[in-house]
Design a protein around this motif. Structure first.
Motif, PDB file in Angstrom:
ATOM      1  N   MET A 167     -20.163 -18.313  19.021  1.00 53.75           N
ATOM      2  CA  MET A 167     -18.979 -17.995  18.239  1.00 53.75           C
ATOM      3  C   MET A 167     -19.311 -17.074  17.066  1.00 53.75           C
ATOM      4  N   LEU A 168     -20.538 -17.149  16.560  1.00 51.10           N
ATOM      5  CA  LEU A 168     -20.955 -16.230  15.505  1.00 51.10           C
ATOM      6  C   LEU A 168     -20.925 -14.789  16.017  1.00 51.10           C
ATOM      7  N   ILE A 169     -21.389 -14.596  17.257  1.00 53.95           N
ATOM      8  CA  ILE A 169     -21.347 -13.270  17.877  1.00 53.95           C
ATOM      9  C   ILE A 169     -19.909 -12.814  18.062  1.00 53.95           C
ATOM     10  N   VAL A 170     -19.056 -13.747  18.483  1.00 49.47           N
ATOM     11  CA  VAL A 170     -17.634 -13.432  18.674  1.00 49.47           C
ATOM     12  C   VAL A 170     -17.015 -12.960  17.362  1.00 49.47           C
ATOM     13  N   ILE A 171     -17.245 -13.708  16.297  1.00 44.01           N
ATOM     14  CA  ILE A 171     -16.667 -13.384  14.989  1.00 44.01           C
ATOM     15  C   ILE A 171     -17.178 -12.029  14.497  1.00 44.01           C
ATOM     16  N   LEU A 172     -18.494 -11.793  14.652  1.00 43.53           N
ATOM     17  CA  LEU A 172     -19.068 -10.523  14.216  1.00 43.53           C
ATOM     18  C   LEU A 172     -18.488  -9.347  15.007  1.00 43.53           C
ATOM     19  N   THR A 173     -18.238  -9.580  16.299  1.00 47.43           N
ATOM     20  CA  THR A 173     -17.671  -8.513  17.121  1.00 47.43           C
ATOM     21  C   THR A 173     -16.244  -8.202  16.694  1.00 47.43           C
ATOM     22  N   PHE A 174     -15.446  -9.242  16.499  1.00 46.55           N
ATOM     23  CA  PHE A 174     -14.092  -9.032  15.971  1.00 46.55           C
ATOM     24  C   PHE A 174     -14.167  -8.253  14.658  1.00 46.55           C
ATOM     25  N   PHE A 175     -15.123  -8.646  13.821  1.00 46.91           N
ATOM     26  CA  PHE A 175     -15.286  -8.043  12.508  1.00 46.91           C
ATOM     27  C   PHE A 175     -15.614  -6.550  12.613  1.00 46.91           C
ATOM     28  N   PHE A 176     -16.645  -6.228  13.406  1.00 52.15           N
ATOM     29  CA  PHE A 176     -17.092  -4.836  13.514  1.00 52.15           C
ATOM     30  C   PHE A 176     -16.009  -3.938  14.104  1.00 52.15           C
ATOM     31  N   ILE A 177     -15.412  -4.375  15.204  1.00 50.59           N
ATOM     32  CA  ILE A 177     -14.431  -3.524  15.877  1.00 50.59           C
ATOM     33  C   ILE A 177     -13.213  -3.285  14.986  1.00 50.59           C
ATOM     34  N   ASP A 178     -12.672  -4.346  14.400  1.00 50.89           N
ATOM     35  CA  ASP A 178     -11.481  -4.187  13.564  1.00 50.89           C
ATOM     36  C   ASP A 178     -11.797  -3.400  12.299  1.00 50.89           C
ATOM     37  N   PHE A 179     -12.965  -3.643  11.723  1.00 52.60           N
ATOM     38  CA  PHE A 179     -13.347  -2.949  10.484  1.00 52.60           C
ATOM     39  C   PHE A 179     -13.292  -1.438  10.676  1.00 52.60           C
ATOM     40  N   PHE A 180     -13.923  -0.959  11.718  1.00 52.61           N
ATOM     41  CA  PHE A 180     -14.030   0.489  11.870  1.00 52.61           C
ATOM     42  C   PHE A 180     -12.856   1.100  12.628  1.00 52.61           C
ATOM     43  N   ASP A 181     -12.170   0.309  13.431  1.00 45.46           N
ATOM     44  CA  ASP A 181     -10.907   0.809  13.994  1.00 45.46           C
ATOM     45  C   ASP A 181      -9.906   1.051  12.866  1.00 45.46           C
ATOM     46  N   THR A 182      -9.820   0.091  11.952  1.00 52.91           N
ATOM     47  CA  THR A 182      -8.898   0.224  10.826  1.00 52.91           C
ATOM     48  C   THR A 182      -9.324   1.351   9.893  1.00 52.91           C
ATOM     49  N   ALA A 183     -10.627   1.418   9.613  1.00 58.56           N
ATOM     50  CA  ALA A 183     -11.125   2.484   8.750  1.00 58.56           C
ATOM     51  C   ALA A 183     -10.831   3.854   9.366  1.00 58.56           C
ATOM     52  N   GLY A 184     -11.067   3.965  10.677  1.00 53.97           N
ATOM     53  CA  GLY A 184     -10.806   5.227  11.362  1.00 53.97           C
ATOM     54  C   GLY A 184      -9.341   5.606  11.314  1.00 53.97           C
ATOM     55  N   THR A 185      -8.467   4.625  11.551  1.00 53.11           N
ATOM     56  CA  THR A 185      -7.020   4.890  11.518  1.00 53.11           C
ATOM     57  C   THR A 185      -6.569   5.276  10.119  1.00 53.11           C
ATOM     58  N   LEU A 186      -7.054   4.552   9.115  1.00 54.97           N
ATOM     59  CA  LEU A 186      -6.666   4.828   7.736  1.00 54.97           C
ATOM     60  C   LEU A 186      -7.088   6.235   7.317  1.00 54.97           C
ATOM     61  N   VAL A 187      -8.304   6.604   7.670  1.00 53.32           N
ATOM     62  CA  VAL A 187      -8.799   7.949   7.341  1.00 53.32           C
ATOM     63  C   VAL A 187      -8.002   9.011   8.086  1.00 53.32           C
ATOM     64  N   ALA A 188      -7.732   8.757   9.367  1.00 58.92           N
ATOM     65  CA  ALA A 188      -6.993   9.729  10.174  1.00 58.92           C
ATOM     66  C   ALA A 188      -5.589   9.967   9.629  1.00 58.92           C
ATOM     67  N   VAL A 189      -4.890   8.883   9.285  1.00 54.19           N
ATOM     68  CA  VAL A 189      -3.531   8.998   8.751  1.00 54.19           C
ATOM     69  C   VAL A 189      -3.546   9.675   7.377  1.00 54.19           C
TER      70      VAL A 189
ATOM     71  N   ALA B 290       0.800  -1.230   0.000  1.00 55.59           N
ATOM     72  CA  ALA B 290       0.000   0.000   0.000  1.00 55.59           C
ATOM     73  C   ALA B 290       0.833   1.281   0.000  1.00 55.59           C
ATOM     74  N   ASN B 291       2.120   1.185   0.356  1.00 54.48           N
ATOM     75  CA  ASN B 291       2.997   2.359   0.446  1.00 54.48           C
ATOM     76  C   ASN B 291       2.441   3.406   1.407  1.00 54.48           C
ATOM     77  N   TYR B 292       1.937   2.932   2.560  1.00 54.85           N
ATOM     78  CA  TYR B 292       1.427   3.830   3.598  1.00 54.85           C
ATOM     79  C   TYR B 292       2.339   3.780   4.832  1.00 54.85           C
ATOM     80  N   PRO B 293       2.500   4.904   5.527  1.00 54.99           N
ATOM     81  CA  PRO B 293       3.344   4.947   6.728  1.00 54.99           C
ATOM     82  C   PRO B 293       2.594   4.476   7.971  1.00 54.99           C
ATOM     83  N   ILE B 294       2.003   3.293   7.883  1.00 58.47           N
ATOM     84  CA  ILE B 294       1.158   2.787   8.957  1.00 58.47           C
ATOM     85  C   ILE B 294       1.741   1.494   9.527  1.00 58.47           C
ATOM     86  N   GLY B 295       1.854   1.446  10.840  1.00 60.12           N
ATOM     87  CA  GLY B 295       2.307   0.244  11.516  1.00 60.12           C
ATOM     88  C   GLY B 295       1.131  -0.599  11.959  1.00 60.12           C
ATOM     89  N   LEU B 296       1.305  -1.903  11.939  1.00 61.19           N
ATOM     90  CA  LEU B 296       0.248  -2.821  12.374  1.00 61.19           C
ATOM     91  C   LEU B 296       0.758  -3.707  13.495  1.00 61.19           C
TER      92      LEU B 296
END
Length: 431
Positions: free
Chosen positions: A242-264, A68-74
């Protein structure tokens, strides 16, 4: 270097990128100790998790830099590892092996959404005002996080939060770091954040608040206790819980990452026509890192908002991410040296970056109430709920509502209406 990272086009240099990578790494380094400590409460081998954490960060940051050539650490996200350890395993009684399988599946779902372009379309459908609000909200959030971790802000039964003990030596060290970094920033000293962190470490050692390392090199621990468990227990995920667990992982990571990407992207000046360039590549790197991390033996790997510290120093390309990856790789050999990276050391960087990021509020039209309400909710609730994802969710629920009743419903992208419904369901059934 020039051909791969386009340094001249991004108005940066190798020296600046290295400095930015070091700064971001120092701001992220705490996860090497916090993540193993949290996951060890589930019965996982702490040493193995330490190696898995470092390797996941290496893979994720390398992919982000090269693809991606982005200055983002994971690295594994602390919010997600806390959910993994204290909710999924401790409260719900799910074995950590099965929980890792859930992380693996959520990563695979991310890959599918990324490859098909759906994930990028969702991010680009977010209105400009909300993107600026996300950036500002994350600025307040990480500043508050830094102050909390350093003990400058503490819990209080009467007022919820209050000023900490300013007579405490560790707290005073963090205050010193903030002051010296602010002075350096005011004087426009190049690399002020990095220098401020280094100065804090030196002063901490002089006053015996930070231990001087007695060992430089340590053997790399064995990763076998956690490696591959996510694959071996995939058969255990087919339950409603486990479906709830997977969906929670999905939602939190999706928008945490989206927020970080937009912010950077906002802070670095990458945003063009309300779109994040190369977003699909960045999201692919993030998704792939989650899959690799789960197989190695750690919770969800995500893009780190602390990357804005490196951007503030001048990082603009993937070379910054490559430096971050190298630092995490070396950390497996020199783990004793990372003991000097205390909360007092990282707090100055987080506070300064927070100050820089809240400038995003200047781009929001506060005179229009239908815009002001969702933006305000994003910023306020990120801090009060202590969750980037929750702040984004509430803002995204209010935006279609206020725009609809203002008669501007045609200006709202259909994806935003879908997100509103999904977030409402998220709060009803998951939170």
């Amino acid at each position: 270097m020039e051909k791969l990272f386009k340094l001249r086009e991004n108005k940066t240099t190798v020296r600046t990128e290295i400095l930015a990578g070091l700064t971001t790494f120092l701001s992220m380094a705490y996860i090497l100790f916090v993540n193993p400590s949290a996951l060890a409460t589930t019965g996982m081998d702490m040493s193995a998790v330490f190696v898995a954490t470092a390797l996941a960060a290496v893979v994720g940051s390398l992919l982000m830099g090269l693809i991606a050539n982005y200055p983002i650490g994971l690295a594994p996200g602390i919010g997600l590892s806390s959910f993994f350890a204290y909710t999924v395993c401790a409260q719900w009684g799910i074995p950590w092996e099965t929980a890792l399988s859930g992380v693996l599946v959520s990563g695979c779902v991310f890959i599918v959404l990324t490859v098909t372009g759906i994930r990028e379309k969702i991010i680009n459908a977010i209105p400009t005002e909300l993107k600026f609000a996300v950036g500002a909200g994350i600025g307040f959030f990480i500043a508050f996080l830094g102050l909390k971790n350093a003990g400058i802000i503490v819990g209080n039964k009467a007022t919820l939060v209050a000023l900490g003990d300013l007579h405490n030596s560790a707290v005073l060290l963090a205050v010193f770091g903030i002051v010296i970094t602010i002075v350096l920033m005011t004087l426009n000293i190049n690399g002020a954040i990095f220098i401020g962190m280094a100065a804090t470490v030196i002063v901490g050692m002089l006053f015996q608040l930070i231990d001087v390392p007695t060992q430089i090199v340590a053997p790399i621990p064995d990763i076998s206790p956690t490696f591959g468990q996510a694959i071996f227990h995939l058969g255990d995920i087919f339950t409603p819980q486990m479906l709830i667990v997977i969906l929670t992982f999905f939602f939190i990571d999706f928008f945490d990452t989206a927020g970080t990407l937009v912010a950077v992207a906002n802070q670095a000046g990458f945003m063009k026509d309300n779109k994040v360039p190369r977003a699909s590549r960045a999201l692919f790197a993030d998704s792939s890192a989650t899959i690799v991390g789960s197989i190695l033996g750690t919770s969800t790997t995500t893009s780190y908002v602390e990357s804005t510290a490196g951007v503030a120093v001048g990082g603009r390309t993937g070379l910054t991410a490559i430096v971050i990856a190298i630092c995490f790789a070396l950390s497996m050999f020199f783990s004793p040296l990372l003991g000097v990276i205390t909360s007092a050391v990282t707090t100055p960087a987080l506070v300064i970056v927070g100050i820089l990021m809240i400038g995003n509020v200047a781009h929001i039209d506060w005179s229009k109430f239908e815009i002001a309400v969702p933006c305000f909710m994003v910023i306020l609730m990120m801090v009060l709920s202590f969750s980037i994802a929750s702040g984004i969710a509430l803002g995204f629920i209010f935006y279609p509502i206020t725009m609809f009743f203002k008669g501007r419903y045609k200006e709202v992208h259909p994806i935003m209406y879908i997100l509103m419904i999904l977030f409402i369901l998220y709060f009803v059934f998951v939170v």
